[in-house]
Scaffold this active site. Structure first.
Site, PDB file in Angstrom:
ATOM      1  N   ASP A  26     -12.179   6.766   3.824  1.00 38.95           N
ATOM      2  CA  ASP A  26     -10.949   6.632   4.605  1.00 38.95           C
ATOM      3  C   ASP A  26     -10.532   5.173   4.759  1.00 38.95           C
ATOM      4  O   ASP A  26      -9.531   4.885   5.391  1.00 38.95           O
ATOM      5  CB  ASP A  26     -11.109   7.290   5.981  1.00 38.95           C
ATOM      6  N   LYS A  65       0.849  -1.189   0.000  1.00 32.38           N
ATOM      7  CA  LYS A  65       0.000   0.000   0.000  1.00 32.38           C
ATOM      8  C   LYS A  65       0.886   1.241   0.000  1.00 32.38           C
ATOM      9  O   LYS A  65       1.682   1.450   0.915  1.00 32.38           O
ATOM     10  CB  LYS A  65      -0.894   0.005   1.238  1.00 32.38           C
ATOM     11  N   ARG A  74      -7.562  -0.744   1.469  1.00 34.54           N
ATOM     12  CA  ARG A  74      -7.995  -2.066   1.001  1.00 34.54           C
ATOM     13  C   ARG A  74      -8.418  -2.027  -0.461  1.00 34.54           C
ATOM     14  O   ARG A  74      -8.331  -3.047  -1.155  1.00 34.54           O
ATOM     15  CB  ARG A  74      -9.102  -2.595   1.909  1.00 34.54           C
ATOM     16  N   LYS A 110     -10.286  12.794   7.872  1.00 32.90           N
ATOM     17  CA  LYS A 110      -9.724  12.495   9.180  1.00 32.90           C
ATOM     18  C   LYS A 110      -9.734  13.738  10.065  1.00 32.90           C
ATOM     19  O   LYS A 110      -9.754  14.867   9.561  1.00 32.90           O
ATOM     20  CB  LYS A 110      -8.268  12.028   9.027  1.00 32.90           C
ATOM     21  N   ASP A 124      -2.779  10.622   3.109  1.00 24.42           N
ATOM     22  CA  ASP A 124      -4.161  10.172   3.313  1.00 24.42           C
ATOM     23  C   ASP A 124      -4.924  11.197   4.141  1.00 24.42           C
ATOM     24  O   ASP A 124      -4.789  11.249   5.362  1.00 24.42           O
ATOM     25  CB  ASP A 124      -4.175   8.809   4.006  1.00 24.42           C
ATOM     26  N   GLU A 173      -9.460   3.467   2.251  1.00 24.68           N
ATOM     27  CA  GLU A 173      -8.978   3.422   0.868  1.00 24.68           C
ATOM     28  C   GLU A 173      -7.903   2.378   0.655  1.00 24.68           C
ATOM     29  O   GLU A 173      -7.724   1.879  -0.461  1.00 24.68           O
ATOM     30  CB  GLU A 173      -8.445   4.801   0.457  1.00 24.68           C
TER      31      GLU A 173
END
Length: 385
Positions: A232, A150, A236, A162, A155, A234
Site C-alpha cells: 500500500d 502519481k 513512491r 486497505k 488503490d 505503492e
C-alpha cells in the site's frame, strides 16, 4: 441553479476583476457526466468591467489556469471503471489538439526501460500500467521544467489491503497526475514560452495471484534495488521510476505531485500540502506560487535519520520503514530523493488537499484540482524569462 450569471466588477482593478471571474468559474464546477438526468449548471458568465481591454490579458492567464484545474477535477472525479489506465492515457492523448506532444509507454517499453517499480505495482491488475509523457515545446531556448505525477487510477492497497471504509475515495489516487496534466493544459492554452514536460505514472494497485508482495525485491529504472515492505506504499515506487525517467529531459527543475501519505494529513490536515525538496530557491518559489493562487503549502523536513530508517539488509533500500507512529511522509520523500536526480527538485504531498469535504469559496465538495494552478503560476512567475 442559474444557467447564466452576470458579475459586476466595475471599480475593481483589472487583475482583481479577472480573479473574481476565475473564482466564480471554479466555484460553479459540477461533475454530471454519469447522471441520467444532468442537472443544469452555470453555462455562461458575463463580467461587467470598466475597461475590457485592460482586463483581457489578466483573464487570458486566469482562464487558462481555471481550465487546467477543471480538467484535473474532472479526471479525479471519474469512477475507476471509466478512468482505467488505458482510458486515462487516451484522455491525455487528446491534449495533442492544444499542441502538447504525448507519448505513452506500454508494458513492453516499460520493461525495456527497466521501470520495475511501475511494472510491479501494476502487475496485479488487468488494466496495464502506463507511463505518459506530455511535452510542451515553448518558444525560449531553455531546459524544461518537468512535472511528475502519481496516477494510481484505483488503490486497493494490494495484498496489504486497505480497510473497506473510505476505499471508494481511492478512485482519485491519481490526483497528482491529473494536476500535472491540468498544468500542461494551462501552459498550452496561454502559449507559455517556457518548455515543460509532464511524466505521469499510471497504474491500478490491485490484488490477485499476479500481484507484487511484501518482501519482494524490485529493480528500479535507476538500477537501485528496493525491498518491498508494504504494497500500500505503492505511490513512491511509481514516482521513483517516473522521477528517474524525467532525467532524460535534462530538466532545469523537477516538481512531483502525489496523494502520497496519510502521515501528511495527520501533520497538516486539509489546510496545506506538504512541501519537501532539495533546493531552497525552488521551495520558496513553490510556496509563493501557491499563496498567489490559494493553494498553500508548508515546508517539511527530510533528515539524515529519515533516510537511515530505510536501510535494508537485502537491497539498496527499503520502500518504507516499519513500526508505529512513523514520520512516513518524511520517509517517503527520503526514498524519492534517491531517484530525483541532480536538478532542483520539490515534492508536494497533496493527500490532504486533493479533495474538499465541504464547499468553500473555490469549489464544491469533491476533487479540488490542487496543484494545477500552482504549477502554472510557478512557471509564469519564474521560468518564462
Amino acid at each position: 441553479d442559474a444557467v447564466r450569471l452576470t458579475l459586476d466588477a466595475r471599480g475593481l482593478p483589472p487583475d482583481a476583476a479577472a480573479g473574481l471571474a476565475a473564482g466564480a468559474c471554479l466555484r460553479a464546477w459540477r461533475f454530471t457526466r454519469a447522471q441520467r438526468r444532468e442537472k443544469p449548471g452555470l453555462q455562461a458568465l458575463d463580467l461587467v468591467v470598466d475597461d475590457p481591454a485592460a482586463v483581457a490579458p489578466h483573464w487570458a492567464r486566469a482562464s487558462a489556469g481555471v481550465r487546467g484545474c477543471l480538467l484535473a477535477r474532472d479526471l479525479a472525479m471519474e469512477p475507476a471503471n471509466a478512468l482505467t489506465t488505458r482510458a486515462f492515457a487516451a484522455r491525455l492523448e487528446a491534449l495533442a489538439e492544444h499542441g502538447i506532444a504525448v507519448d505513452v509507454l506500454g508494458r513492453r517499453r516499460l520493461a525495456r526501460e527497466g521501470l520495475g517499480g511501475l511494472l510491479a505495482v501494476g502487475q496485479g491488475s488487468d488494466n496495464p500500467p502506463r507511463l505518459a509523457v506530455l511535452r510542451w515545446r515553448g518558444s525560449i531556448a531553455a531546459a524544461p521544467v518537468v512535472f511528475v505525477g502519481k496516477g494510481i487510477c484505483f488503490d486497493t492497497g494490494g495484498i496489504s489491503i486497505k480497510p473497506a471504509a473510505g476505499m471508494a475515495a481511492m478512485k482519485s489516487d491519481m490526483a497528482g497526475a491529473a494536476a500535472c496534466a491540468g498544468a500542461m493544459l494551462a501552459l498550452a492554452l496561454r502559449r507559455s514560452p517556457a518548455p515543460a514536460v509532464a511524466v505521469l505514472a499510471l497504474a491500478e494497485n490491485a490484488f490477485s495471484e499476479t500481484a507484487y508482495r511484501p518482501g519482494d525485491v524490485l529493480r528500479m529504472g535507476s538500477g537501485h534495488t528496493v525491498e518491498v515492505v508494504d504494497t500500500d506504499a505503492e505511490g513512491r515506487l511509481v514516482l521513483a521510476d517516473a522521477l528517474h525517467y524525467a532525467q532524460r529531459f535534462r530538466p532545469q527543475a523537477v516538481l512531483d505531485l502525489a496523494t502520497l501519505t496519510g502521515a501528511i494529513v495527520t501533520a497538516l490536515g486539509s489546510h496545506r500540502a506538504g512541501l519537501f525538496g532539495s533546493d531552497d530557491a525552488l521551495l520558496a518559489q513553490a510556496q509563493a506560487a501557491g499563496e498567489r493562487v490559494g493553494e498553500p503549502v508548508w515546508p517539511m523536513p527530510i533528515g539524515a535519520r529519515h533516510r537511515a530508517d530505510l536501510d535494508s539488509a537485502i537491497a539498496d533500500l527499503k520502500q518504507c520503514a516499519t513500526g508505529r507512529l512513523l514520520p512516513d511522509a518524511c520517509h517517503a520523500t527520503a526514498f524519492l530523493r534517491e531517484f530525483a536526480g541532480p536538478a532542483p527538485w520539490a515534492h508536494l504531498d497533496i493527500a490532504g488537499v486533493a479533495a474538499r469535504a465541504a464547499a468553500d469559496a473555490l469549489g464544491p465538495p469533491g476533487p479540488s484540482g490542487f496543484g494545477a494552478r500552482l504549477l502554472d503560476r510557478l512557471v509564469s512567475l519564474y521560468f518564462e524569462h
